[in-house]
Design a protein around this motif. Structure first.
Motif, PDB file in Angstrom:
ATOM      1  N   ALA A 171     -53.446 120.425  20.785  1.00 10.88           N
ATOM      2  CA  ALA A 171     -53.345 119.162  20.053  1.00 10.88           C
ATOM      3  C   ALA A 171     -54.711 118.584  19.688  1.00 10.88           C
ATOM      4  N   GLY A 172     -55.766 119.025  20.392  1.00 12.91           N
ATOM      5  CA  GLY A 172     -57.085 118.460  20.165  1.00 12.91           C
ATOM      6  C   GLY A 172     -57.207 117.049  20.698  1.00 12.91           C
ATOM      7  N   THR A 173     -56.493 116.763  21.805  1.00 12.67           N
ATOM      8  CA  THR A 173     -56.519 115.437  22.412  1.00 12.67           C
ATOM      9  C   THR A 173     -57.229 115.492  23.763  1.00 12.67           C
ATOM     10  N   ASP A 174     -57.647 114.322  24.220  1.00 21.31           N
ATOM     11  CA  ASP A 174     -58.319 114.247  25.516  1.00 21.31           C
ATOM     12  C   ASP A 174     -57.342 114.341  26.674  1.00 21.31           C
ATOM     13  N   ILE A 175     -56.083 113.955  26.435  1.00 21.50           N
ATOM     14  CA  ILE A 175     -55.125 113.785  27.533  1.00 21.50           C
ATOM     15  C   ILE A 175     -53.837 114.534  27.233  1.00 21.50           C
ATOM     16  N   SER A 176     -53.298 115.152  28.276  1.00 26.71           N
ATOM     17  CA  SER A 176     -51.958 115.734  28.215  1.00 26.71           C
ATOM     18  C   SER A 176     -51.265 115.461  29.538  1.00 26.71           C
ATOM     19  N   GLY A 186     -37.423 114.836  31.051  1.00 25.73           N
ATOM     20  CA  GLY A 186     -38.741 114.220  30.975  1.00 25.73           C
ATOM     21  C   GLY A 186     -39.382 114.547  29.641  1.00 25.73           C
ATOM     22  N   ALA A 187     -40.714 114.519  29.612  1.00 30.65           N
ATOM     23  CA  ALA A 187     -41.428 114.746  28.355  1.00 30.65           C
ATOM     24  C   ALA A 187     -42.797 115.352  28.605  1.00 30.65           C
ATOM     25  N   LEU A 188     -43.217 116.200  27.676  1.00 30.43           N
ATOM     26  CA  LEU A 188     -44.604 116.640  27.563  1.00 30.43           C
ATOM     27  C   LEU A 188     -45.241 115.763  26.491  1.00 30.43           C
ATOM     28  N   CYS A 189     -46.356 115.100  26.818  1.00 28.48           N
ATOM     29  CA  CYS A 189     -46.977 114.232  25.829  1.00 28.48           C
ATOM     30  C   CYS A 189     -48.482 114.454  25.790  1.00 28.48           C
ATOM     31  N   VAL A 190     -49.049 114.231  24.616  1.00 27.35           N
ATOM     32  CA  VAL A 190     -50.498 114.269  24.435  1.00 27.35           C
ATOM     33  C   VAL A 190     -50.928 112.910  23.901  1.00 27.35           C
ATOM     34  N   LEU A 191     -52.096 112.437  24.370  1.00 22.71           N
ATOM     35  CA  LEU A 191     -52.581 111.113  23.996  1.00 22.71           C
ATOM     36  C   LEU A 191     -54.065 111.168  23.710  1.00 22.71           C
ATOM     37  N   ASP A 192     -54.537 110.187  22.935  1.00 21.85           N
ATOM     38  CA  ASP A 192     -55.958 110.138  22.641  1.00 21.85           C
ATOM     39  C   ASP A 192     -56.360 108.702  22.349  1.00 21.85           C
ATOM     40  N   ARG A 195     -54.586 105.125  21.955  1.00 18.89           N
ATOM     41  CA  ARG A 195     -54.060 104.786  20.642  1.00 18.89           C
ATOM     42  C   ARG A 195     -52.971 105.762  20.178  1.00 18.89           C
ATOM     43  N   TYR A 196     -53.246 107.036  20.245  1.00 18.27           N
ATOM     44  CA  TYR A 196     -52.311 108.015  19.684  1.00 18.27           C
ATOM     45  C   TYR A 196     -51.414 108.588  20.779  1.00 18.27           C
ATOM     46  N   TYR A 197     -50.125 108.772  20.449  1.00 19.43           N
ATOM     47  CA  TYR A 197     -49.160 109.373  21.377  1.00 19.43           C
ATOM     48  C   TYR A 197     -48.269 110.334  20.606  1.00 19.43           C
ATOM     49  N   PHE A 222     -41.348 112.443  19.534  1.00 21.88           N
ATOM     50  CA  PHE A 222     -41.554 111.013  19.302  1.00 21.88           C
ATOM     51  C   PHE A 222     -43.049 110.782  19.147  1.00 21.88           C
ATOM     52  N   GLU A 223     -43.440 110.166  18.032  1.00 19.55           N
ATOM     53  CA  GLU A 223     -44.856 109.979  17.717  1.00 19.55           C
ATOM     54  C   GLU A 223     -45.147 108.500  17.487  1.00 19.55           C
ATOM     55  N   VAL A 224     -46.264 108.036  18.045  1.00 20.65           N
ATOM     56  CA  VAL A 224     -46.764 106.689  17.771  1.00 20.65           C
ATOM     57  C   VAL A 224     -48.191 106.852  17.262  1.00 20.65           C
ATOM     58  N   LEU A 225     -48.404 106.536  16.009  1.00 22.20           N
ATOM     59  CA  LEU A 225     -49.714 106.749  15.400  1.00 22.20           C
ATOM     60  C   LEU A 225     -50.768 105.797  15.961  1.00 22.20           C
ATOM     61  N   ASP A 226     -50.356 104.573  16.302  1.00 21.31           N
ATOM     62  CA  ASP A 226     -51.296 103.595  16.854  1.00 21.31           C
ATOM     63  C   ASP A 226     -50.550 102.709  17.845  1.00 21.31           C
TER      64      ASP A 226
END
Length: 401
Positions: A44-49, A128-134, A113-115, A89-93
């Motif tokens: 995903a190129g995110t800092d968090i998973s 549950g869910a696998l999520c990436v955040l930044d 900010r990003y989910y 499920f995506e939250v842009l901001d």
């Protein structure tokens, strides 16, 4: 409460029962899942998973990358929306969405900010869910989303595989030769899986998405911790240790409960105590469903106990000649439950209720406890007085070990 602001899957009772059948100790899965977490963040190129499992009250982060997070109240999470359907499920901001803009993870110091989240679905049931955040705004390409879906499927496969191997150990603990054959059969596939994961890590940023996709599709189940588990079965150097993988005693149960639920209680300013019978603290008993039952009762008590309140958990093993019995009580100084409300809760007909700290209730925790206790042939009694708190008492007969 407006149901639109209070997401509950239509199959919530079935979902919670299905999660309970996996009998997951939320503190033990990280070693099996951390490589997939790292891979998800890389894709995903995110800092968090994060890999999150969601029960009636709590979102449990069973594996994290880039953020030291163990749990949060279900109603504060973003993943509670992800488990509502089959799609991502995506939250842009997050800061611009009124559902999340006031949450702790949006403000300093996290400033997320990003989910982007994908349901962890087992036979159509979201556990549950696998999520990436930044901390920065971004979008994911269709190729990256497809890769994350594959990783999410593998997360579920590993959880089920880990659960199956644990059950297999218990069933075959007295059949050494069969155990050796099982361990031999699973070593090859697991070693291949780990080798593929290492190849992906070694290629680093030079790996192309198509190449990563090909590697991931070859991954089926397993992890380094499962390979170590297979080694234990194969060598069988410590039969006593292997035979007791699925056991607890009062002392280990006390430690697990404090590790899991002290953060929730501390966050709300509640004094949680867990006492044990010192005379029987080393008597072994089966772990099966115990953490789920006590955990739901403690979470319920935290929800309905105000700040500066107390929750007392007492654990006891009654040793008898023919059958031991695990007895425990959970007593809180909370607001209490009216009898008609209690009857509705236990029948599964009650709606949601807001806790003393504005926590959202889902109305399924106590019916799940009753279902599990009944299934184990135990008993549940509840005594509550409005304004004076509630006492739950559970007795679970133990099979000989």
């Amino acid at each position: 409460m407006d149901k639109a602001n209070f997401p509950v899957p239509e199959n919530e009772p079935e979902r919670l029962i299905h999660l309970s059948t996996l009998d997951i100790d939320y503190t033990t899965l990280d070693d099996s899942l951390k490589d997939l977490n790292r891979l998800a963040a890389k894709v995903a190129g995110t800092d968090i998973s994060l890999i999150n499992l969601i029960d009636a009250y709590t979102q449990w982060t069973v594996s994290s990358h880039g953020l030291d997070l163990k749990q949060m109240a279900r109603e504060e999470s973003v993943c509670q929306y992800t488990i509502m359907g089959e799609q991502e499920f995506e939250v842009l901001d997050l800061s611009a969405d009124e559902r999340f803009s006031q949450r702790f993870y949006v403000g300093d110091p996290l400033s997320l900010r990003y989910y982007f989240g994908i349901p962890l679905s087992d036979n159509g049931i979201n556990i549950g869910a696998l999520c990436v955040l930044d901390t920065t705004l971004k979008t994911l390409s269709p190729e990256k989303i497809e890769l994350l879906r594959i990783i999410a499927d593998e997360v579920v496969n590993r959880i089920k595989c880990y659960h199956a191997i644990e059950n297999m150990q218990t069933q075959l603990e007295n059949a050494a030769q069969v155990n050796k054959k099982v361990a031999h059969d699973i070593r090859g596939p697991l070693a291949g899986i780990i080798g593929l994961s290492e190849m992906i890590n070694q290629q680093g940023n030079s790996a192309q998405l198509t190449e990563v996709l090909q590697f991931i599709k070859m991954i089926h189940t397993g992890s380094r911790s499962l390979l170590d588990l297979a080694d234990e079965i194969l060598t069988n150097n410590d039969r006593e240790t292997n035979a007791r993988q699925h056991e607890l005693n009062l002392s280990t149960l006390q430690n697990k409960l404090l590790e899991l639920y002290i953060p929730q209680a501390t966050y709300k300013g509640i004094n949680l105590k867990v006492d044990i019978n010192e005379q029987t603290k080393h008597v072994a008993f089966e772990r099966y469903k115990v953490l789920q039952i006590i955990g739901n009762l403690i979470s319920n008590a935290i929800k309905f106990t105000p700040s500066n309140g107390t929750i007392q958990v007492s654990l006891d093993m009654v040793v008898n000649a023919h059958q031991n019995c695990l007895d425990f009580t959970v007593t809180d100084s909370g607001i209490g439950i009216e009898q008609h409300r209690l009857d509705q809760l236990l029948s599964g007909k009650a709606g949601s209720t807001v806790g003393t700290g504005e926590e959202k209730g889902y109305g399924f925790g106590l019916p799940l406890v009753k279902h599990l206790v009944d299934k184990l042939g135990g008993s549940l009694s509840i005594h509550s007085m409005m304004g004076q708190g509630t006492n739950f008492k559970v007795s679970l007969p133990q099979r000989p070990i």
